[in-house]
Design an enzyme around this catalytic site. Structure first.
Site, PDB file in Angstrom:
ATOM      1  N   GLY A 170       2.632   2.771  -0.256  1.00  0.00           N
ATOM      2  CA  GLY A 170       3.269   3.986   0.826  1.00  0.00           C
ATOM      3  C   GLY A 170       2.537   5.650   1.089  1.00  0.00           C
ATOM      4  O   GLY A 170       2.518   6.969   1.303  1.00  0.00           O
ATOM      5  N   ASP A 220      -2.202  -2.222  12.390  1.00  0.00           N
ATOM      6  CA  ASP A 220      -2.798  -2.375  10.226  1.00  0.00           C
ATOM      7  C   ASP A 220      -2.991  -4.092   9.709  1.00  0.00           C
ATOM      8  O   ASP A 220      -3.510  -4.127   9.655  1.00  0.00           O
ATOM      9  CB  ASP A 220      -1.558  -2.210   9.426  1.00  0.00           C
TER      10      ASP A 220
HETATM   11  P1  ADP Z   1       2.341   1.980   2.625  1.00  0.00           P
HETATM   12  O1  ADP Z   1       1.965   0.578   3.732  1.00  0.00           O
HETATM   13  O2  ADP Z   1       1.811   3.041   3.916  1.00  0.00           O
HETATM   14  O3  ADP Z   1       2.120   1.609   1.823  1.00  0.00           O
HETATM   15  P2  ADP Z   1       4.765   1.589   3.716  1.00  0.00           P
HETATM   16  O4  ADP Z   1       6.152   1.976   2.933  1.00  0.00           O
HETATM   17  O5  ADP Z   1       5.130   1.075   5.197  1.00  0.00           O
HETATM   18  O6  ADP Z   1       3.613   2.193   3.004  1.00  0.00           O
HETATM   19  O7  ADP Z   1       4.578   0.326   3.152  1.00  0.00           O
HETATM   20  C1  ADP Z   1       5.126   1.081   1.766  1.00  0.00           C
HETATM   21  C2  ADP Z   1       6.027  -0.601   0.702  1.00  0.00           C
HETATM   22  O8  ADP Z   1       5.333  -1.704   0.660  1.00  0.00           O
HETATM   23  C3  ADP Z   1       6.385  -0.289  -0.977  1.00  0.00           C
HETATM   24  O9  ADP Z   1       7.667   1.030  -1.101  1.00  0.00           O
HETATM   25  C4  ADP Z   1       6.896  -1.344  -1.505  1.00  0.00           C
HETATM   26  O10 ADP Z   1       8.073  -1.285  -0.592  1.00  0.00           O
HETATM   27  C5  ADP Z   1       6.156  -2.987  -0.481  1.00  0.00           C
HETATM   28  N1  ADP Z   1       4.912  -3.071  -1.424  1.00  0.00           N
HETATM   29  C6  ADP Z   1       4.006  -2.637  -0.896  1.00  0.00           C
HETATM   30  N2  ADP Z   1       2.283  -2.953  -2.357  1.00  0.00           N
HETATM   31  C7  ADP Z   1       3.250  -3.732  -2.836  1.00  0.00           C
HETATM   32  C8  ADP Z   1       3.601  -4.439  -3.846  1.00  0.00           C
HETATM   33  N3  ADP Z   1       1.994  -4.568  -5.122  1.00  0.00           N
HETATM   34  N4  ADP Z   1       4.545  -4.723  -4.739  1.00  0.00           N
HETATM   35  C9  ADP Z   1       5.785  -4.538  -4.423  1.00  0.00           C
HETATM   36  N5  ADP Z   1       6.290  -3.992  -3.834  1.00  0.00           N
HETATM   37  C10 ADP Z   1       4.471  -3.739  -2.749  1.00  0.00           C
HETATM   38 MG    MG Z   2       3.313   0.003   5.866  1.00  0.00          MG
END
Ligand code: ADP
Ligand code: MG
Length: 436
Positions: A170, A220
């Site tokens: 995030g 992305d």
């Molecule tokens: P960003 O893509 O900028 O990091 P987003 O809000 O689009 O932010 O995505 C983040 C979300 O993706 C997390 O809240 C989770 O739901 C999911 N996520 C990403 N990486 C993981 C991980 N390693 N394990 C579990 N969920 C993940």
């Molecule tokens: Mg994202």
């Protein structure tokens, strides 16, 4: 709770090897100002990460048998070309050497069983009844990938998956695209089929748009799917063509997390998109051959300035000049003028701050501190804005010192637990090891 969920949970908590400052704020605690270099920044080289051996061990502990394959899926950072993607323009991201690791074992039990180490949680669904829209947020990405693979004719028998990552979630480094592409590659590895990066990126984008409900472009996913080590990726968001551009080996990408949540990002993003569309409509009434702001030159914009509101004009000017900065930046990199590229990054930040108005006091401060640090060639906010990360380009010999000095100064000035990662561009999502 299914038996495979239990063994490693306590140990996982103990071994959160990449729990950095970001993770602490996620839990609502403000860490004391860093005492050691270790807390201020991390290098993203693989030897600093626990590596696949640890993931394999934990996979076996959780699922009772070793994984067949380990998939590596990078995060991504956009070096220049911000808010240009939905205007059919150009962007220049890099796939990063911080990202998501996924261990996978093909099964015939007809289930999708997943352990997410960072979240210390599990999910289990029958493949015939995935309900991708129903579960907690993170499960939607994972079940969504499986559901779309099935819908597009890929036969899945069942899989056990373990997800780990050294990417802040995030914070604008696209952990979501990293997760999607990693899961897609891991599930496809259980079927033996091969799908082109552009096709994988489209599937990842569909997961975000149709299942998670985020109205994002494909940039992305394309960067995460198509990364090339040592290269930035010139993405033409109209044609989706990807053209790798070499980044000199003696510079590093410095990712600076402001630790400011991107709370306004969603609504402001939609407003900016609407402002671009209304500027475009005004110009189109006089210029019918214009399909997107990408087709508008600076001269054409000047010609129509009086018919645009002040806000429409500034938004359009950012997009149009930012597109030029991307293309100029690529020319500069191709002739080895990395300092010129850095200067364009600085100008991009000013344009995002003043014309597009998506920065904020902390990001401005962080970028200001970064541009004054020794060895830094350029810096700007990256991602949608309103919090999240800044990115800087720094000479390799100054990278450690700059990361430490910038983070310490930012922390002193704001009291926020900012942190830094020193990265290099890496390959796109791929099977990194097959366990024999
Ligand atoms: P960003 O893509 O900028 O990091 P987003 O809000 O689009 O932010 O995505 C983040 C979300 O993706 C997390 O809240 C989770 O739901 C999911 N996520 C990403 N990486 C993981 C991980 N390693 N394990 C579990 N969920 C993940
Ligand atoms: Mg994202």
């Amino acid at each position: 709770m299914p038996p495979w969920c239990t063994p490693a949970a306590a140990e996982d908590r103990e071994q959160r090897h990449h729990a950095g400052p970001r993770d602490l704020t996620d839990e609502g605690r403000l860490p004391a100002l860093a005492e050691s270099t270790q807390e201020l920044f991390r290098r993203s080289s693989r030897k600093d990460h626990a590596g696949t051996g640890d993931l394999q061990r934990r996979f076996e502990q959780a699922f009772g048998a070793p994984a067949d394959q380990i998939v590596r899926s990078p995060g991504r950072v956009n070096m220049i070309g911000e808010h240009t993607d939905y205007n059919d323009g150009w962007a220049l991201p890099a796939a990063l050497d911080i990202g998501t690791d996924i261990a996978v074992r093909r099964r015939t039990h007809g289930l999708l069983r997943v352990r997410a180490l960072r979240l210390d949680t599990n999910d289990e669904r029958p493949l015939t009844d995935l309900r991708p829209g129903d579960g907690p947020e993170w499960t939607r990405y994972v079940r969504g990938c499986a559901a779309l693979l099935r819908d597009t004719g890929h036969h899945l028998d069942g899989a056990d998956l373990m997800i780990d990552s050294d990417l802040p979630l995030g914070a604008g480094l696209s952990s979501s695209a990293s997760l999607e592409l990693g899961i897609l590659v891991a599930l496809l590895a259980t079927t033996g089929s091969d799908v082109k990066p552009t096709e994988l990126a489209r599937l990842g984008q569909r997961v975000e748009n149709e299942i998670v409900g985020v109205d994002s472009g494909i940039m992305d996913q394309l960067a995460v799917a198509s990364g090339v080590a040592g290269h930035l990726l010139l993405i033409d968001c109209r044609t989706l063509a990807v053209d790798p551009v070499p980044l000199p080996a003696d510079v590093r990408i410095l990712i600076l997390d402001s630790a400011v949540p991107r709370s306004l990002a969603g609504s402001a993003y939609n407003r900016r998109r609407a402002e671009c569309e209304s500027a475009l409509r005004v110009i189109q009434t006089a210029e019918p051959t214009v399909h997107a702001l990408r087709d508008v030159t600076e001269n054409l914009l000047a010609l129509h300035q009086s018919r645009l509101t002040a806000v429409e004009f500034r938004r359009a000017r950012h997009v149009i000049v930012e597109n030029r900065r991307v293309l100029d930046g690529v020319v500069a990199l191709r002739r080895g003028a990395v300092d010129e590229f850095g200067r364009l990054m600085n100008l991009s930040h000013i344009s995002l701050r003043d014309d597009y108005q998506v920065s904020g006091p902390e990001l401005d401060l962080l970028v200001g501190i970064a541009t004054r640090a020794p060895g830094v060639l350029g810096a700007r906010l990256t991602g949608a804005g309103f919090g999240g990360c800044a990115v800087a380009l720094v000479t390799a010999d100054h990278a450690d010192d700059a990361a430490m000095a910038i983070t310490a100064q930012y922390r002193r000035a704001t009291g926020r637990p900012g942190s830094a990662s020193i990265c290099v561009p890496s390959n796109g999502a791929h099977v990194r090891s097959t366990v024999l």
